[in-house]
Every structure is written in C-alpha cells, then in structure tokens.
Write a protein that holds these residues in place. Structure first.
Motif, PDB file in Angstrom:
ATOM      1  N   GLU A  67     -92.014  52.007 -13.130  1.00 42.66           N
ATOM      2  CA  GLU A  67     -91.549  50.940 -12.117  1.00 42.66           C
ATOM      3  C   GLU A  67     -92.873  50.456 -11.223  1.00 42.66           C
ATOM      4  N   GLY A  68     -92.724  49.287 -10.756  1.00 38.65           N
ATOM      5  CA  GLY A  68     -93.785  48.922  -9.816  1.00 38.65           C
ATOM      6  C   GLY A  68     -94.846  48.111 -10.444  1.00 38.65           C
ATOM      7  N   LEU A  69     -95.933  47.701  -9.949  1.00 40.96           N
ATOM      8  CA  LEU A  69     -97.149  46.897 -10.028  1.00 40.96           C
ATOM      9  C   LEU A  69     -96.559  45.506 -11.012  1.00 40.96           C
ATOM     10  N   THR A  70     -95.610  45.219 -10.363  1.00 41.66           N
ATOM     11  CA  THR A  70     -94.918  43.823 -10.836  1.00 41.66           C
ATOM     12  C   THR A  70     -95.866  42.418 -10.538  1.00 41.66           C
ATOM     13  N   PRO A  71     -95.806  41.473 -11.276  1.00 41.64           N
ATOM     14  CA  PRO A  71     -96.770  40.501 -11.211  1.00 41.64           C
ATOM     15  C   PRO A  71     -96.463  39.483  -9.983  1.00 41.64           C
ATOM     16  N   LEU A  72     -97.533  39.222  -9.344  1.00 42.72           N
ATOM     17  CA  LEU A  72     -97.575  38.325  -8.263  1.00 42.72           C
ATOM     18  C   LEU A  72     -98.154  36.645  -8.895  1.00 42.72           C
ATOM     19  N   HIS A  73     -97.346  35.690  -9.017  1.00 43.38           N
ATOM     20  CA  HIS A  73     -97.551  34.496  -9.615  1.00 43.38           C
ATOM     21  C   HIS A  73     -97.898  33.544  -8.577  1.00 43.38           C
ATOM     22  N   HIS A  74     -99.045  32.971  -8.743  1.00 40.97           N
ATOM     23  CA  HIS A  74     -99.464  31.645  -7.699  1.00 40.97           C
ATOM     24  C   HIS A  74     -98.473  30.618  -8.260  1.00 40.97           C
ATOM     25  N   ALA A  75     -97.797  30.038  -7.394  1.00 37.74           N
ATOM     26  CA  ALA A  75     -96.808  28.812  -7.909  1.00 37.74           C
ATOM     27  C   ALA A  75     -97.223  27.611  -7.023  1.00 37.74           C
ATOM     28  N   PRO A  76     -98.241  26.965  -7.599  1.00 36.89           N
ATOM     29  CA  PRO A  76     -98.455  25.527  -6.878  1.00 36.89           C
ATOM     30  C   PRO A  76     -97.584  24.711  -7.151  1.00 36.89           C
TER      31      PRO A  76
END
Length: 384
Positions: A67-76
């Motif tokens: 669990e954890g270190l899930t992605p952080l997506h830039h969403a322009p």
C-alpha cells in the motif's frame, strides 16, 4: 518513536502499549511521537510503500500488501495547475488500505486475534484483506443496500459479513454489541473494534498521504487540497502529517487550504461548518450514491471542523448527479476512473473555481479515494 496516546479533545494521556479504543470522555486518541532527527535523504532507497516513513508510524512489524506511494497525476485538462492523487491503485482499490495496514499491524502486535468494523464499503474490504494476511478473523457489518462488490470482496477474503437494515451508524451498534459480548471470552477470543477513529492507528496509515504528497511535490505543499469526507480520517491524518513534517524540518509553516466535500444527501460536516458550529449533528435520512460519504455522524467531527477553519478552507456539498458527471469528466481528462467520492472533488473544485475561491495560480490536488470499478451499479443507474 511512539511516545503515548492523547485525547484529541480533553488532552488526557494513555500508554500505547495496551490496546485501547477511545478516551474516557468518549473521543478519539491521537498517537504522539518523539520526533526523530531524520533527513529527507533517508527516504531515497526505501521501499515504495507507506512504511518508508516508519519512524513516524506504529513501532511494529508491518502487515503490508504494498500500500501507498500512489501516483500523483498532473491534470492540465482539468486545470492548469491541478493534480489528481489516485488512491484507487492501493490494494483493495481504495485509500482504506493505508489505515488498515497500520491498524492491523498494531492489532497483531498487541496479540489481538479478531477484529470488527462497521463499513459503508471500502473499509470492510481493506480490513478483511489485512486481517487475512495477518491470520486474524474479521467481522464486517455493512448496510444491506451496500453495492454487492463490497460484500463479495469481504466474503472472498474470509470475513464474516453481517448485513444491517440501516446506515453505517446502525452497523456501528452491531459492532459494539459483538465486541461487548466477546469480552466474556478468553483474551485470545475477544474482538477488537477497528471503527473509524475508535482506535488510534488507521489515522497513522492515512496520514502518509500527506507525507507522500509533500515528497512527490518536492517538499512544497499545494495551495489547495480537495478531499471527500465521510469519517474524516484522511483529512485529519494529512493535517497531522503536515505538523509532524514541520517538526522534522522537512516543510515550513505554510498549509494548504483544506476543502471538505460531502454529498448533499449526507452533509453533517458541511452543515456544521455553515452554521459556525464545532460539533456536528447527526444528518437525518442520509442518502448518496457515494457509499464512502454516507456517514451521518462522525466521532472526529470537531477535529475536521477545527482544521478546515485553521487552514482557511471550506466544507462544501455536491449533488449525486454532479459527482457522477464529474467522474466521467475526470476519467476522460486524466485516464483515472474515479469512485463517486473522487468525482465529488472535481465537482466541488469546479464550483469553487467559478466562485473565485480557487484561483488560476493555485496548485490544487484532488483526491480520488477509490476505484470506480466497484461502483458499476451507480454508473449504470446514472446512464439510464
């Protein structure tokens, strides 16, 4: 390292070495740490799970499913400086895996063999999974009208599932009755209550969302965090993480504006916020397609309301139709298929942007707390 437990409301302190649920005043207990001397560079070669922050987590052998270190997506395509943190990629497909990893790990350390939880959906599946990994018996109580995917998940993982006519609060009554009845048994057969904020360690697992967010954004926190709020451990945990990271010297005193999003059909926190109250009344006739938001009464209400106000944030509601429409918009713009709770964050952020409460220069993080795959029924109904 862990120092002691302290009541979030009255400040009474307890030893952590003995399993305990709540303070004598009935309110949640916070895990308090002696903050170590630790540099950010220490994290570089650590495992890609939430246990990479082990010095500020419970001192036990982890029960982990990655669990954890899930992605952080830039969403322009949503907003120029907007991001989506996708918690649906955790084990059991929701952020609940974080809290249950920590809670089950400490329960095993305490020698607990059986655990119980009331659930609106994802918490039950997460507890069942981590209990299975730890060799514990899980008892899950959920409303009878909970989407079938959640019930089947718990059953396949070996949990004993009780279906209750009513809401998660009614399920909580069943958990308390089961736990109290078990106290007459030998210690190894007693059942421990893992309800939201009725033990101290689910918050500890969920606070790692705050640590990860800081790490992924190069130790500069966003201007705005938009979070779907049911029981509130995500909001509370991240706020706690920010305080700890400042004490570690990893960040400064700046904080994001914390935006709490609730469904208009179940909005105890938003209602109390609008009224200027510190404690929330139980919300009557709670109803929403977002199972995780159908929490009419939260024991940590005052903690959430305090931190929202301290951050300069707000508590806002959105209708089910708005959140389901926003789910599709988020999916089409980012490739992330969010749960209704995740869609609620986009719906709320769009409203606040239109009001000028979110500015074009703001860095905004929307939290998708679970996978849309478990909500096929809600999406199918929305299309007809």
């Amino acid at each position: 390292m862990l120092s002691h437990l302290r009541c979030w409301l009255c400040g009474r302190e307890y030893q952590w070495q003995t399993p305990i649920n709540t303070c004598e005043c009935g309110r949640p207990l916070e895990a308090v740490y002696d903050i170590p001397k630790l540099t950010k560079e220490t994290l570089r070669d650590r495992e890609p799970t939430l246990w990479r922050y082990r010095e500020v987590l419970p001192p036990c052998e982890p029960v982990s499913l990655g669990e954890g270190l899930t992605p952080l997506h830039h969403a322009p395509r949503l907003g120029e400086r907007w991001y989506v943190k996708d918690e649906g990629l955790n084990p059991t497909a929701s952020f609940k895996a974080r809290g249950m990893s920590a809670a089950i790990s400490m329960a095993r350390w305490h020698g607990i063999r059986q655990v119980a939880v009331p659930t609106a959906g994802n918490a039950g599946g997460a507890m069942a999974a981590y209990a299975a990994k730890a060799g514990m018996q899980a008892h899950v109580f959920m409303p009878r009208d909970t989407p079938a995917a959640f019930r089947l998940e718990c059953e396949q993982l070996g949990a004993r599932v009780g279906l209750v006519d009513g809401l998660i609060t009614d399920c909580g009554v069943q958990v308390r009755a089961l736990v109290e009845k078990s106290q007459a048994n030998e210690p190894s057969h007693r059942i421990f209550d893992l309800s939201t904020l009725k033990e101290s360690y689910r918050v500890e697992g969920k606070k790692t969302m705050g640590y990860e967010l800081a790490e992924q954004m190069d130790w500069r926190l966003p201007d705005v965090i938009v979070y779907p709020t049911g029981g509130g451990t995500g909001l509370i945990g991240m706020w706690k993480a920010f305080e700890e990271m400042e004490r570690l010297g990893w960040i400064g005193s700046e904080r994001p504006r914390m935006i709490s999003v609730q469904a208009s059909g179940c909005a105890p926190i938003a209602t109390a916020f609008a009224r200027g109250e510190r404690f929330a009344e139980e919300f009557p006739n709670a109803s929403t397609a977002a199972s995780g938001l159908r929490v009419p009464k939260a024991i940590g209400d005052f903690i959430m309301l305090d931190l929202i106000r301290a951050s300069g944030g707000v508590a806002i509601t959105v209708d089910d139709d708005e959140m389901l429409e926003a789910c599709r918009a988020m999916a089409e713009a980012t490739g992330v298929f969010p749960a209704p709770e995740g869609g609620a964050t986009l719906a709320a952020a769009s409203i606040l942007r239109d009001r000028g409460q979110i500015r074009p220069c703001d860095r905004v993080v929307l939290f998708n707390t679970g996978s849309g795959l478990k909500y096929a029924g809600a999406f199918a109904s929305a299309k007809t």
